[in-house]
Design a protein around this motif. Structure first.
Motif, PDB file in Angstrom:
ATOM      1  N   PRO A  25       0.809  -1.223   0.000  1.00 50.87           N
ATOM      2  CA  PRO A  25       0.000   0.000   0.000  1.00 50.87           C
ATOM      3  C   PRO A  25       0.843   1.275   0.000  1.00 50.87           C
ATOM      4  CG  PRO A  25      -0.891  -1.562   1.558  1.00 50.87           C
ATOM      5  CD  PRO A  25       0.395  -2.141   1.058  1.00 50.87           C
ATOM      6  N   GLU A  26       1.915   1.296   0.789  1.00 50.51           N
ATOM      7  CA  GLU A  26       2.734   2.503   0.859  1.00 50.51           C
ATOM      8  C   GLU A  26       3.472   2.759  -0.452  1.00 50.51           C
ATOM      9  OE1 GLU A  26       4.898  -0.775   3.229  1.00 50.51           O
ATOM     10  OE2 GLU A  26       2.846  -0.102   2.927  1.00 50.51           O
ATOM     11  N   ASP A  27       3.798   1.713  -1.201  1.00 53.86           N
ATOM     12  CA  ASP A  27       4.451   1.879  -2.507  1.00 53.86           C
ATOM     13  C   ASP A  27       3.438   2.262  -3.578  1.00 53.86           C
ATOM     14  OD1 ASP A  27       6.852   1.217  -1.343  1.00 53.86           O
ATOM     15  OD2 ASP A  27       6.777  -0.882  -1.987  1.00 53.86           O
ATOM     16  N   ARG A  28       2.228   1.671  -3.505  1.00 54.07           N
ATOM     17  CA  ARG A  28       1.189   1.976  -4.486  1.00 54.07           C
ATOM     18  C   ARG A  28       0.777   3.443  -4.407  1.00 54.07           C
ATOM     19  NH1 ARG A  28      -3.060  -0.225  -2.339  1.00 54.07           N
ATOM     20  NH2 ARG A  28      -3.965   1.762  -1.829  1.00 54.07           N
ATOM     21  N   ILE A  29       0.721   3.979  -3.212  1.00 54.48           N
ATOM     22  CA  ILE A  29       0.315   5.374  -3.025  1.00 54.48           C
ATOM     23  C   ILE A  29       1.304   6.327  -3.676  1.00 54.48           C
ATOM     24  CG2 ILE A  29       0.009   7.144  -1.241  1.00 54.48           C
ATOM     25  CD1 ILE A  29      -1.309   4.898   0.462  1.00 54.48           C
ATOM     26  N   LYS A  30       2.590   5.969  -3.674  1.00 55.07           N
ATOM     27  CA  LYS A  30       3.632   6.812  -4.274  1.00 55.07           C
ATOM     28  C   LYS A  30       3.757   6.615  -5.774  1.00 55.07           C
ATOM     29  CE  LYS A  30       6.454   5.555  -0.640  1.00 55.07           C
ATOM     30  NZ  LYS A  30       7.756   5.166  -0.176  1.00 55.07           N
ATOM     31  N   LYS A  31       3.249   5.492  -6.291  1.00 48.09           N
ATOM     32  CA  LYS A  31       3.412   5.121  -7.702  1.00 48.09           C
ATOM     33  C   LYS A  31       2.649   6.071  -8.608  1.00 48.09           C
ATOM     34  CE  LYS A  31       2.899   0.980 -10.554  1.00 48.09           C
ATOM     35  NZ  LYS A  31       2.444  -0.406 -10.552  1.00 48.09           N
ATOM     36  N   LYS A  32       3.182   6.316  -9.784  1.00 45.23           N
ATOM     37  CA  LYS A  32       2.495   7.167 -10.763  1.00 45.23           C
ATOM     38  C   LYS A  32       1.673   6.275 -11.679  1.00 45.23           C
ATOM     39  CE  LYS A  32       5.561  10.905 -10.553  1.00 45.23           C
ATOM     40  NZ  LYS A  32       5.116  12.154 -10.131  1.00 45.23           N
ATOM     41  N   PHE A  33       0.417   6.665 -11.921  1.00 45.70           N
ATOM     42  CA  PHE A  33      -0.475   5.946 -12.789  1.00 45.70           C
ATOM     43  C   PHE A  33      -0.880   6.823 -13.959  1.00 45.70           C
ATOM     44  CE2 PHE A  33      -1.144   3.879  -8.686  1.00 45.70           C
ATOM     45  CZ  PHE A  33      -1.105   2.543  -9.046  1.00 45.70           C
ATOM     46  N   LYS A  34      -1.219   6.196 -15.082  1.00 45.92           N
ATOM     47  CA  LYS A  34      -1.758   6.946 -16.203  1.00 45.92           C
ATOM     48  C   LYS A  34      -3.117   7.463 -15.797  1.00 45.92           C
ATOM     49  CE  LYS A  34       0.488   4.311 -19.814  1.00 45.92           C
ATOM     50  NZ  LYS A  34       0.321   3.462 -20.990  1.00 45.92           N
ATOM     51  N   LYS A  35      -3.462   8.658 -16.263  1.00 44.48           N
ATOM     52  CA  LYS A  35      -4.745   9.244 -15.904  1.00 44.48           C
ATOM     53  C   LYS A  35      -5.885   8.469 -16.537  1.00 44.48           C
ATOM     54  CE  LYS A  35      -3.624  13.811 -14.628  1.00 44.48           C
ATOM     55  NZ  LYS A  35      -4.128  15.126 -14.498  1.00 44.48           N
TER      56      LYS A  35
END
Length: 93
Positions: A81-91
């Motif tokens: 969860p802590e890594d997913r929150i920092k990850k960049k996703f395509k809009k």
């Protein structure tokens, strides 16, 4: 505020979830509240039981606090969860 566009960047614990598709058919239709999340699993409280659901082969339908719903392929959220929150996703549009 959690929206369908930014749900990946927020905590999933506390959200209502339904399993809409899974390679493990007994999971399909399961509803409950997310009570824990790890890198590969989401733990859902259903009635009086807790079920650990692997993220990898499941489609989740999350109900956000404002009542809107968003469907997420579990493969997209496989991360701590802590890594997913920092990850960049395509809009998402």
């Amino acid at each position: 505020m959690i929206t369908p566009q930014n749900v990946f960047r927020h905590e999933l614990i506390g959200l209502t979830v339904e399993i809409t598709d899974s390679s493990h058919k007994p999971f399909v239709g399961m509803k409950g509240t997310v009570i824990d999340e790890t890198r590969n699993t989401i733990t859902v409280e259903t009635n009086d039981t807790e079920k650990m659901i692997p993220k990898d082969n499941v489609i989740f339908l999350f109900t956000l606090p404002d009542g809107s719903q968003v469907s997420i392929d579990g493969k997209v959220i496989v991360a701590r969860p802590e890594d997913r929150i920092k990850k960049k996703f395509k809009k998402i549009r």
